[in-house]
Design an enzyme around this catalytic site. Sequence first.
Site, short mmCIF file in Angstrom:
data_model
loop_
_atom_site.label_atom_id
_atom_site.label_comp_id
_atom_site.label_asym_id
_atom_site.label_seq_id
_atom_site.Cartn_x
_atom_site.Cartn_y
_atom_site.Cartn_z
N SER A 99 -9.50 1.92 3.08
CA SER A 99 -8.83 2.74 2.11
C SER A 99 -7.75 1.79 1.28
O SER A 99 -7.12 2.30 0.41
CB SER A 99 -7.90 3.53 2.97
N SER A 130 -9.69 -0.51 7.12
CA SER A 130 -9.11 -0.39 5.90
C SER A 130 -8.64 -1.49 5.22
O SER A 130 -8.36 -1.61 3.99
CB SER A 130 -8.06 0.71 5.94
N LYS A 184 1.04 -1.23 -0.03
CA LYS A 184 -0.03 0.09 0.02
C LYS A 184 0.95 1.18 -0.02
O LYS A 184 1.86 1.50 0.73
CB LYS A 184 -0.89 0.01 1.04
#
Length: 438
Positions: free
Chosen positions: A149, A173, A71
Amino acid sequence: MNNLISQSIAALATTSRRALMDAILPHAERATAVFTRLYPAAARASAAYADAMRVAGVQLPPLAGLPVSVKDLTDIAGETTMAGSTVLGGMPPAAADAPAVRRLRGAGAALIGKTNMTEFAFSGVGLNPHYGTPPNPADDTAMRIPGGSSSGAAVSVASGLCVAALGSDTGGSIRIPAALCGIVGFKSTARRVPTAGTIPLSTTLDTVCAMTRSVNDCIYLDSVIADDPLTIPELALGQVRLAVPGTVMLDALEPHVATSFSAALTSLSRAGAQLVDAPFSLLAEAAELNRFSGAEAYSWHRGLLAAHEDQYDFRVAKRIRMGSALSAADYIDLHRKRRDWIARMERELGAFDALLMPTVPIVAPPIAYLEASEDAFFKANALLLRNPSTINLLDGCAISLPCHAPGTLPVGLMIAGPAMSDAKVLAIARAAEAALRQ
Protein backbone atom coordinates in the site's frame (compact mmCIF):
# COMPACT_ATOMS: atom_id res chain seq x y z
CA MET A 1 13.71 7.42 -13.55
CA ASN A 2 15.52 10.65 -12.82
CA ASN A 3 18.83 10.90 -11.02
CA LEU A 4 18.15 13.71 -8.55
CA ILE A 5 19.11 11.31 -5.78
CA SER A 6 20.83 8.20 -7.02
CA GLN A 7 23.35 7.86 -4.19
CA SER A 8 23.30 6.47 -0.68
CA ILE A 9 22.87 8.70 2.36
CA ALA A 10 26.58 8.39 3.21
CA ALA A 11 27.60 9.45 -0.31
CA LEU A 12 25.63 12.69 0.11
CA ALA A 13 27.65 13.76 3.15
CA THR A 14 29.20 16.83 1.49
CA THR A 15 26.27 17.69 -0.78
CA SER A 16 24.57 21.04 -0.20
CA ARG A 17 21.19 20.19 1.28
CA ARG A 18 19.60 23.43 0.12
CA ALA A 19 20.81 23.00 -3.45
CA LEU A 20 19.54 19.44 -3.46
CA MET A 21 16.16 20.51 -2.07
CA ASP A 22 15.84 23.34 -4.60
CA ALA A 23 16.46 20.81 -7.38
CA ILE A 24 13.99 18.25 -6.00
CA LEU A 25 10.95 20.30 -5.04
CA PRO A 26 9.88 21.37 -8.56
CA HIS A 27 9.92 17.70 -9.59
CA ALA A 28 7.99 16.72 -6.46
CA GLU A 29 5.32 19.28 -7.28
CA ARG A 30 4.90 17.76 -10.76
CA ALA A 31 5.09 14.13 -9.68
CA THR A 32 1.84 12.46 -10.69
CA ALA A 33 -0.16 11.23 -7.67
CA VAL A 34 2.96 10.65 -5.55
CA PHE A 35 2.28 13.17 -2.78
CA THR A 36 -0.96 14.14 -1.09
CA ARG A 37 0.72 17.09 0.64
CA LEU A 38 4.08 18.85 0.27
CA TYR A 39 6.04 20.91 2.82
CA PRO A 40 8.33 23.05 0.62
CA ALA A 41 8.98 25.87 3.11
CA ALA A 42 9.74 23.54 6.02
CA ALA A 43 11.88 21.25 3.86
CA ARG A 44 13.96 24.17 2.56
CA ALA A 45 14.36 25.51 6.10
CA SER A 46 15.59 22.11 7.36
CA ALA A 47 18.02 21.85 4.47
CA ALA A 48 19.35 25.38 4.97
CA TYR A 49 19.77 24.80 8.71
CA ALA A 50 21.79 21.61 8.08
CA ASP A 51 24.05 23.44 5.63
CA ALA A 52 24.63 26.29 8.08
CA MET A 53 25.49 23.92 10.92
CA ARG A 54 27.91 21.98 8.75
CA VAL A 55 29.67 25.20 7.67
CA ALA A 56 29.93 26.12 11.34
CA GLY A 57 31.70 22.84 12.05
CA VAL A 58 28.83 21.15 13.88
CA GLN A 59 28.75 17.36 13.57
CA LEU A 60 25.27 16.43 12.32
CA PRO A 61 23.48 13.10 11.89
CA PRO A 62 23.79 11.63 8.36
CA LEU A 63 20.10 12.30 7.65
CA ALA A 64 20.25 16.00 8.57
CA GLY A 65 18.67 18.18 5.87
CA LEU A 66 18.00 15.29 3.49
CA PRO A 67 14.49 14.76 2.05
CA VAL A 68 12.36 12.01 3.57
CA SER A 69 8.71 11.31 2.80
CA VAL A 70 6.01 10.08 5.20
CA LYS A 71 3.16 7.74 4.24
CA ASP A 72 -0.22 9.37 4.77
CA LEU A 73 -1.12 6.72 7.31
CA THR A 74 1.07 8.40 9.90
CA ASP A 75 0.30 11.38 12.14
CA ILE A 76 1.98 14.72 11.64
CA ALA A 77 0.97 17.22 14.28
CA GLY A 78 -1.69 19.71 13.20
CA GLU A 79 -2.94 17.69 10.21
CA THR A 80 -5.76 15.24 9.71
CA THR A 81 -4.30 11.89 8.73
CA MET A 82 -6.27 10.82 5.66
CA ALA A 83 -4.82 7.34 5.00
CA GLY A 84 -5.48 7.66 1.28
CA SER A 85 -9.20 8.28 1.85
CA THR A 86 -11.65 11.14 1.64
CA VAL A 87 -13.96 9.83 4.36
CA LEU A 88 -11.66 11.05 7.17
CA GLY A 89 -11.67 14.66 5.97
CA GLY A 90 -13.83 15.82 8.87
CA MET A 91 -11.72 14.18 11.57
CA PRO A 92 -9.70 16.34 14.00
CA PRO A 93 -6.04 17.02 13.26
CA ALA A 94 -3.36 14.97 14.98
CA ALA A 95 -2.29 16.41 18.32
CA ALA A 96 1.29 15.17 17.97
CA ASP A 97 3.71 13.57 15.57
CA ALA A 98 3.76 9.78 15.53
CA PRO A 99 6.84 8.45 17.36
CA ALA A 100 8.55 7.42 14.11
CA VAL A 101 8.02 10.91 12.65
CA ARG A 102 9.30 12.51 15.85
CA ARG A 103 12.43 10.36 15.65
CA LEU A 104 13.01 11.30 12.02
CA ARG A 105 12.78 14.97 12.94
CA GLY A 106 15.22 14.35 15.78
CA ALA A 107 17.69 12.93 13.27
CA GLY A 108 17.38 16.13 11.22
CA ALA A 109 15.35 14.74 8.34
CA ALA A 110 13.75 17.31 6.04
CA LEU A 111 10.20 15.99 5.75
CA ILE A 112 9.28 16.79 2.16
CA GLY A 113 5.68 15.59 2.14
CA LYS A 114 2.97 13.03 2.80
CA THR A 115 2.81 10.24 0.22
CA ASN A 116 -0.17 8.71 -1.52
CA MET A 117 -1.22 5.17 -0.67
CA THR A 118 -3.85 2.51 -1.14
CA GLU A 119 -6.90 3.65 0.80
CA PHE A 120 -6.52 2.52 4.43
CA ALA A 121 -3.50 0.40 3.39
CA PHE A 122 -5.74 -2.50 2.38
CA SER A 123 -4.18 -3.72 -0.90
CA GLY A 124 -0.81 -4.65 -2.32
CA VAL A 125 -1.59 -3.13 -5.74
CA GLY A 126 -1.40 0.62 -5.09
CA LEU A 127 -4.50 1.88 -6.93
CA ASN A 128 -6.24 4.92 -5.43
CA PRO A 129 -9.42 6.30 -7.03
CA HIS A 130 -9.41 9.44 -4.87
CA TYR A 131 -5.90 10.81 -5.47
CA GLY A 132 -4.78 8.85 -8.50
CA THR A 133 -2.26 6.04 -8.78
CA PRO A 134 1.43 6.99 -8.98
CA PRO A 135 2.96 5.28 -12.02
CA ASN A 136 5.91 3.01 -11.48
CA PRO A 137 9.05 4.92 -12.56
CA ALA A 138 10.85 1.73 -13.56
CA ASP A 139 9.11 1.64 -16.94
CA ASP A 140 8.91 4.71 -19.19
CA THR A 141 6.99 2.84 -21.88
CA ALA A 142 3.94 1.72 -19.88
CA MET A 143 1.94 2.97 -16.89
CA ARG A 144 2.50 0.14 -14.43
CA ILE A 145 1.34 -0.18 -10.84
CA PRO A 146 3.82 0.87 -8.14
CA GLY A 147 2.62 -1.75 -5.66
CA GLY A 148 1.00 -0.96 -2.36
CA SER A 149 0.00 0.00 0.00
CA SER A 150 3.03 2.32 0.35
CA SER A 151 2.76 3.32 -3.30
CA GLY A 152 3.75 6.97 -3.22
CA ALA A 153 6.45 6.18 -0.69
CA ALA A 154 8.18 3.77 -3.06
CA VAL A 155 7.86 6.08 -6.05
CA SER A 156 9.26 9.02 -4.04
CA VAL A 157 12.46 7.04 -3.45
CA ALA A 158 12.64 5.27 -6.82
CA SER A 159 12.15 8.62 -8.61
CA GLY A 160 15.06 10.18 -6.75
CA LEU A 161 12.89 12.64 -4.80
CA CYS A 162 13.80 11.30 -1.35
CA VAL A 163 16.60 9.38 0.30
CA ALA A 164 14.07 7.37 2.31
CA ALA A 165 10.35 6.92 2.80
CA LEU A 166 8.55 6.07 6.02
CA GLY A 167 5.75 3.59 5.45
CA SER A 168 4.04 0.58 6.94
CA ASP A 169 3.91 -3.15 6.25
CA THR A 170 0.98 -5.34 7.32
CA GLY A 171 1.14 -7.95 4.57
CA GLY A 172 3.95 -6.62 2.39
CA SER A 173 3.13 -2.92 2.03
CA ILE A 174 6.81 -1.92 2.18
CA ARG A 175 8.34 -4.91 0.40
CA ILE A 176 5.85 -5.20 -2.48
CA PRO A 177 6.32 -1.65 -3.83
CA ALA A 178 10.05 -1.84 -3.12
CA ALA A 179 10.25 -5.00 -5.26
CA LEU A 180 8.13 -3.62 -8.10
CA CYS A 181 9.94 -0.25 -8.17
CA GLY A 182 13.47 -1.64 -7.85
CA ILE A 183 14.51 -0.32 -4.43
CA VAL A 184 15.14 -1.77 -0.95
CA GLY A 185 12.44 -2.20 1.68
CA PHE A 186 12.90 -3.58 5.20
CA LYS A 187 10.07 -4.93 7.34
CA SER A 188 11.41 -5.10 10.88
CA THR A 189 10.04 -7.27 13.65
CA ALA A 190 6.81 -5.41 14.39
CA ARG A 191 7.38 -4.80 18.11
CA ARG A 192 10.64 -2.92 17.50
CA VAL A 193 9.02 0.29 16.16
CA PRO A 194 5.99 1.94 17.83
CA THR A 195 2.80 1.91 15.77
CA ALA A 196 1.24 4.72 17.83
CA GLY A 197 0.06 7.59 15.68
CA THR A 198 -0.73 5.43 12.66
CA ILE A 199 -4.19 4.46 11.46
CA PRO A 200 -4.41 0.70 12.00
CA LEU A 201 -5.15 -1.94 9.43
CA SER A 202 -4.34 -4.96 11.59
CA THR A 203 -3.26 -4.38 15.17
CA THR A 204 -1.80 -7.90 15.10
CA LEU A 205 0.34 -7.48 11.98
CA ASP A 206 1.01 -3.75 11.41
CA THR A 207 4.66 -2.71 11.22
CA VAL A 208 6.09 0.80 10.84
CA CYS A 209 9.22 0.67 8.69
CA ALA A 210 11.00 2.28 5.73
CA MET A 211 12.37 1.90 2.22
CA THR A 212 15.57 3.31 0.74
CA ARG A 213 18.02 2.80 -2.13
CA SER A 214 20.42 0.46 -0.30
CA VAL A 215 20.64 -2.03 2.54
CA ASN A 216 22.97 0.24 4.52
CA ASP A 217 20.45 3.06 4.26
CA CYS A 218 17.70 0.74 5.52
CA ILE A 219 19.95 -0.20 8.43
CA TYR A 220 20.42 3.47 9.24
CA LEU A 221 16.70 4.32 8.96
CA ASP A 222 15.88 1.40 11.22
CA SER A 223 18.34 2.74 13.81
CA VAL A 224 16.52 6.08 13.75
CA ILE A 225 12.91 4.88 14.09
CA ALA A 226 13.31 1.72 16.22
CA ASP A 227 13.23 1.69 20.01
CA ASP A 228 16.73 0.18 20.14
CA PRO A 229 19.33 0.43 17.35
CA LEU A 230 20.77 -2.85 16.14
CA THR A 231 24.40 -3.87 15.98
CA ILE A 232 24.84 -5.41 12.54
CA PRO A 233 27.66 -7.96 12.40
CA GLU A 234 30.03 -8.23 9.47
CA LEU A 235 29.03 -11.43 7.79
CA ALA A 236 30.40 -13.27 4.76
CA LEU A 237 28.01 -15.33 2.68
CA GLY A 238 30.30 -18.32 3.20
CA GLN A 239 29.15 -18.31 6.81
CA VAL A 240 25.44 -18.71 6.16
CA ARG A 241 23.00 -21.51 5.39
CA LEU A 242 19.94 -20.27 3.53
CA ALA A 243 16.73 -22.16 2.83
CA VAL A 244 14.77 -21.86 -0.41
CA PRO A 245 11.28 -23.01 0.59
CA GLY A 246 9.55 -25.17 -1.99
CA THR A 247 6.01 -24.94 -0.67
CA VAL A 248 3.81 -22.14 -2.11
CA MET A 249 6.55 -19.48 -2.29
CA LEU A 250 7.82 -20.53 -5.74
CA ASP A 251 4.41 -21.22 -7.27
CA ALA A 252 3.15 -19.32 -10.33
CA LEU A 253 6.36 -17.34 -10.94
CA GLU A 254 6.30 -15.25 -14.09
CA PRO A 255 9.22 -16.16 -16.39
CA HIS A 256 11.18 -12.95 -15.74
CA VAL A 257 10.80 -13.39 -11.98
CA ALA A 258 11.86 -17.04 -12.17
CA THR A 259 14.90 -16.19 -14.32
CA SER A 260 15.95 -13.28 -12.08
CA PHE A 261 15.51 -15.31 -8.90
CA SER A 262 17.51 -18.22 -10.33
CA ALA A 263 20.31 -15.86 -11.36
CA ALA A 264 20.33 -14.33 -7.87
CA LEU A 265 20.66 -17.76 -6.28
CA THR A 266 23.57 -18.53 -8.60
CA SER A 267 25.31 -15.29 -7.59
CA LEU A 268 24.83 -16.00 -3.89
CA SER A 269 26.06 -19.56 -4.27
CA ARG A 270 29.18 -18.39 -6.12
CA ALA A 271 29.80 -15.97 -3.27
CA GLY A 272 29.87 -18.90 -0.84
CA ALA A 273 26.34 -19.11 0.53
CA GLN A 274 25.08 -22.59 1.26
CA LEU A 275 21.66 -22.83 -0.38
CA VAL A 276 19.31 -25.63 0.62
CA ASP A 277 16.07 -26.53 -1.15
CA ALA A 278 13.75 -27.19 1.77
CA PRO A 279 10.05 -28.13 1.63
CA PHE A 280 8.80 -26.07 4.59
CA SER A 281 5.41 -27.75 4.18
CA LEU A 282 4.06 -25.70 7.10
CA LEU A 283 3.84 -22.76 4.70
CA ALA A 284 0.77 -24.42 3.19
CA GLU A 285 -1.11 -23.54 6.41
CA ALA A 286 -0.45 -19.80 6.16
CA ALA A 287 -3.32 -18.87 3.84
CA GLU A 288 -5.97 -20.24 6.19
CA LEU A 289 -4.41 -18.53 9.23
CA ASN A 290 -3.87 -15.17 7.55
CA ARG A 291 -7.30 -13.67 8.34
CA PHE A 292 -6.45 -10.99 10.89
CA SER A 293 -6.47 -7.93 8.64
CA GLY A 294 -10.08 -8.20 7.54
CA ALA A 295 -11.50 -8.81 11.02
CA GLU A 296 -9.44 -6.12 12.71
CA ALA A 297 -10.06 -3.60 9.92
CA TYR A 298 -13.81 -4.26 10.13
CA SER A 299 -13.74 -3.55 13.86
CA TRP A 300 -12.16 -0.13 13.19
CA HIS A 301 -14.23 0.76 10.11
CA ARG A 302 -17.71 -0.62 10.74
CA GLY A 303 -19.16 2.69 11.95
CA LEU A 304 -17.67 4.60 9.04
CA LEU A 305 -18.81 1.98 6.56
CA ALA A 306 -22.34 2.08 7.89
CA ALA A 307 -22.52 5.84 7.36
CA HIS A 308 -20.20 6.51 4.42
CA GLU A 309 -19.45 3.34 2.44
CA ASP A 310 -20.14 5.24 -0.79
CA GLN A 311 -16.99 7.31 -0.13
CA TYR A 312 -14.73 4.23 0.03
CA ASP A 313 -12.83 2.59 -2.79
CA PHE A 314 -15.29 -0.25 -3.49
CA ARG A 315 -12.42 -2.77 -3.61
CA VAL A 316 -11.25 -1.74 -0.14
CA ALA A 317 -14.77 -1.72 1.30
CA LYS A 318 -15.36 -5.21 -0.09
CA ARG A 319 -12.26 -6.59 1.62
CA ILE A 320 -13.06 -4.89 4.93
CA ARG A 321 -16.63 -6.22 4.93
CA MET A 322 -15.32 -9.76 4.51
CA GLY A 323 -13.90 -9.42 8.02
CA SER A 324 -17.39 -9.21 9.49
CA ALA A 325 -17.85 -12.95 9.01
CA LEU A 326 -15.26 -13.95 11.63
CA SER A 327 -16.87 -14.57 15.02
CA ALA A 328 -15.23 -13.58 18.30
CA ALA A 329 -14.67 -17.24 19.17
CA ASP A 330 -13.07 -17.90 15.78
CA TYR A 331 -10.89 -14.80 16.17
CA ILE A 332 -9.61 -15.97 19.57
CA ASP A 333 -9.00 -19.44 18.14
CA LEU A 334 -7.13 -17.89 15.20
CA HIS A 335 -4.65 -16.29 17.59
CA ARG A 336 -4.09 -19.64 19.31
CA LYS A 337 -3.53 -21.39 15.98
CA ARG A 338 -1.14 -18.66 14.88
CA ARG A 339 0.97 -19.01 18.03
CA ASP A 340 1.18 -22.77 17.48
CA TRP A 341 2.13 -22.29 13.81
CA ILE A 342 4.84 -19.76 14.68
CA ALA A 343 6.35 -22.18 17.21
CA ARG A 344 6.46 -24.99 14.66
CA MET A 345 7.86 -22.72 11.96
CA GLU A 346 10.57 -21.39 14.25
CA ARG A 347 11.68 -24.94 15.05
CA GLU A 348 12.13 -25.63 11.34
CA LEU A 349 13.85 -22.29 10.81
CA GLY A 350 16.38 -23.16 13.50
CA ALA A 351 18.42 -25.16 10.98
CA PHE A 352 18.92 -22.10 8.77
CA ASP A 353 20.15 -18.52 8.99
CA ALA A 354 17.34 -17.15 6.79
CA LEU A 355 14.81 -17.92 4.08
CA LEU A 356 15.21 -16.87 0.43
CA MET A 357 12.30 -16.36 -1.96
CA PRO A 358 11.05 -13.96 -4.62
CA THR A 359 9.39 -11.03 -2.87
CA VAL A 360 6.45 -11.31 -5.28
CA PRO A 361 5.88 -13.81 -8.10
CA ILE A 362 4.95 -11.28 -10.79
CA VAL A 363 6.26 -8.07 -12.34
CA ALA A 364 4.21 -4.89 -12.08
CA PRO A 365 1.07 -5.16 -14.25
CA PRO A 366 -0.28 -2.18 -16.19
CA ILE A 367 -2.50 0.16 -14.17
CA ALA A 368 -5.26 0.25 -16.78
CA TYR A 369 -5.55 -3.54 -16.87
CA LEU A 370 -6.21 -3.77 -13.13
CA GLU A 371 -8.51 -0.74 -13.10
CA ALA A 372 -10.65 -2.28 -15.83
CA SER A 373 -11.18 -5.69 -14.26
CA GLU A 374 -12.16 -6.48 -10.69
CA ASP A 375 -11.18 -10.11 -11.24
CA ALA A 376 -7.73 -9.12 -12.53
CA PHE A 377 -7.28 -6.74 -9.60
CA PHE A 378 -8.05 -9.33 -6.94
CA LYS A 379 -5.97 -12.01 -8.67
CA ALA A 380 -2.95 -9.69 -8.83
CA ASN A 381 -3.52 -8.53 -5.27
CA ALA A 382 -3.53 -12.10 -3.97
CA LEU A 383 -0.31 -12.94 -5.81
CA LEU A 384 1.43 -9.78 -4.61
CA LEU A 385 0.52 -10.40 -0.98
CA ARG A 386 1.15 -14.14 -0.90
CA ASN A 387 4.88 -14.35 -0.10
CA PRO A 388 5.45 -11.22 2.01
CA SER A 389 2.30 -11.63 4.14
CA THR A 390 3.55 -15.01 5.32
CA ILE A 391 6.41 -13.25 7.12
CA ASN A 392 3.99 -10.88 8.88
CA LEU A 393 1.99 -13.91 10.00
CA LEU A 394 5.24 -15.39 11.33
CA ASP A 395 5.87 -12.18 13.31
CA GLY A 396 9.15 -12.16 11.46
CA CYS A 397 11.39 -9.67 9.69
CA ALA A 398 12.33 -9.48 6.02
CA ILE A 399 14.02 -7.31 3.45
CA SER A 400 13.45 -7.01 -0.29
CA LEU A 401 16.36 -6.02 -2.50
CA PRO A 402 16.56 -5.77 -6.29
CA CYS A 403 17.83 -8.85 -8.10
CA HIS A 404 16.92 -8.14 -11.75
CA ALA A 405 19.33 -7.50 -14.60
CA PRO A 406 19.91 -3.84 -15.50
CA GLY A 407 17.41 -2.54 -18.02
CA THR A 408 14.74 -5.11 -17.17
CA LEU A 409 11.62 -4.81 -15.04
CA PRO A 410 12.33 -4.89 -11.31
CA VAL A 411 12.26 -8.14 -9.35
CA GLY A 412 12.75 -8.40 -5.60
CA LEU A 413 14.73 -10.97 -3.63
CA MET A 414 13.33 -11.43 -0.13
CA ILE A 415 15.54 -12.50 2.77
CA ALA A 416 13.48 -13.36 5.83
CA GLY A 417 13.81 -14.69 9.35
CA PRO A 418 11.83 -15.19 12.54
CA ALA A 419 11.03 -12.53 15.13
CA MET A 420 13.98 -10.54 16.44
CA SER A 421 16.44 -11.93 13.89
CA ASP A 422 16.61 -8.46 12.32
CA ALA A 423 20.36 -8.00 12.78
CA LYS A 424 21.18 -11.31 11.10
CA VAL A 425 18.74 -10.72 8.23
CA LEU A 426 20.21 -7.28 7.58
CA ALA A 427 23.78 -8.61 7.75
CA ILE A 428 22.94 -11.30 5.20
CA ALA A 429 21.19 -8.74 3.02
CA ARG A 430 24.20 -6.44 3.05
CA ALA A 431 26.46 -9.29 1.92
CA ALA A 432 23.88 -10.45 -0.66
CA GLU A 433 23.55 -6.94 -2.08
CA ALA A 434 27.31 -6.82 -2.66
CA ALA A 435 27.27 -10.22 -4.36
CA LEU A 436 24.36 -9.32 -6.62
CA ARG A 437 26.11 -6.14 -7.76
CA GLN A 438 29.19 -8.02 -8.99
